[in-house]
Design a protein around this motif. Sequence first.
Motif, PDB file in Angstrom:
ATOM      1  N   CYS A 109       0.415  -9.272   4.480  1.00 25.90           N
ATOM      2  CA  CYS A 109       0.820  -8.167   2.832  1.00 25.90           C
ATOM      3  C   CYS A 109       1.952  -8.523   2.098  1.00 25.90           C
ATOM      4  N   LYS A 128       4.262  -8.053   0.304  1.00 26.94           N
ATOM      5  CA  LYS A 128       5.642  -6.509   0.172  1.00 26.94           C
ATOM      6  C   LYS A 128       6.090  -6.421   1.010  1.00 26.94           C
ATOM      7  N   CYS A 129       5.508  -6.189   2.207  1.00 25.89           N
ATOM      8  CA  CYS A 129       6.391  -6.065   3.472  1.00 25.89           C
ATOM      9  C   CYS A 129       5.227  -6.689   4.835  1.00 25.89           C
ATOM     10  N   CYS A 159      -0.684  -4.888   1.518  1.00 26.74           N
ATOM     11  CA  CYS A 159      -1.285  -3.696   2.782  1.00 26.74           C
ATOM     12  C   CYS A 159      -1.915  -2.156   2.063  1.00 26.74           C
ATOM     13  N   CYS A 189       1.621  -0.384   0.456  1.00 24.88           N
ATOM     14  CA  CYS A 189       1.870  -0.895  -0.563  1.00 24.88           C
ATOM     15  C   CYS A 189       1.116  -1.174  -1.223  1.00 24.88           C
TER      16      CYS A 189
HETATM   17 ZN   LIG Z   1       2.966  -3.748   2.749  1.00 25.61          ZN
END
Ligand SMILES: [Zn+2]
Length: 199
Positions: A155, A157-158, A187, A190
């Motif tokens: 992912c 973002k995270c 994910c 997100c």
């Molecule tokens: Zn994520």
Amino acid sequence: MLINIYNDRLCDWRISRPGRIEVVCGSMFSGKTEELIRRMKRAKFAKQRVEIFKPAMDVRYSAEDVVSHDQNSIPSTPIDTSSSILLLASNIDVVGIDEAQFLDQGLIDVCNQLANKGIRVIVAGLDMDFQGKPFGPIPGLCAIADEVVKVHAICVKCGALAYISHRLVDNDKRVLLGEKQTYEPLCRECYQRALQEEQ
Ligand SMILES: [Zn+2]
Ligand SMILES: Nc1ncnc2c1ncn2[C@@H]1O[C@H](COP(=O)(O)OP(=O)(O)O)[C@@H](O)[C@H]1O
Ligand SMILES: Cc1cn([C@H]2C[C@H](O)[C@@H](COP(=O)(O)O)O2)c(=O)[nH]c1=O
């Protein structure tokens, strides 16, 4: 003695060529194409006759080759319909198919026919589209496959395991070829957050 038994079994295996269907699926950037290339190259090392197909419409990196996001590549035959595979896969031990989500539903029966003839079939494709809906013949292929491997990107973002390809541009058409400018792997959490922010 033990070695002889092993060699006999190996010979039997080569002669009988047990057919099977292997599916490698997941989101974009999850390593599907790399895994397909890895399996096909290993089959070539084993002196098996291999042929790789991809939908002709997928012209992203190359019209002819199957190319991964890391620029690993292997020659392929572009096709418009799944039935072409039956015509082009005579005298072949291992058939590989990339971007199978873009092919027609007939691909399920084609793969079954190939496997029933003793051919090993390796299919790679997106399990879901950008909206999280099952994509083309992939779900049906998972159902009839001997082996299904779900691979995951990271992912963006995270850093968790991604499960979906989030579309970054405003376009509702299901088929939209693209790369990092157009899609990002996310994910579940997100992805939900991204959809809320878009509303
Ligand atoms: Zn994520
Ligand atoms: N967010 C990400 N997570 C994992 N791999 C990524 C990511 N972004 C780019 N990549 C690259 O993509 C490669 C996988 O490419 P590829 O096999 O073509 O994937 P797929 O066919 O599933 O889209 C990885 O080895 C990695 O170098
Ligand atoms: C999610 C999604 C993707 N596509 C397109 C975008 C790419 O051109 C391919 C997937 O390539 P990859 O090898 O898996 O990275 O599919 C699409 O047309 N529609 C979608 O919903």
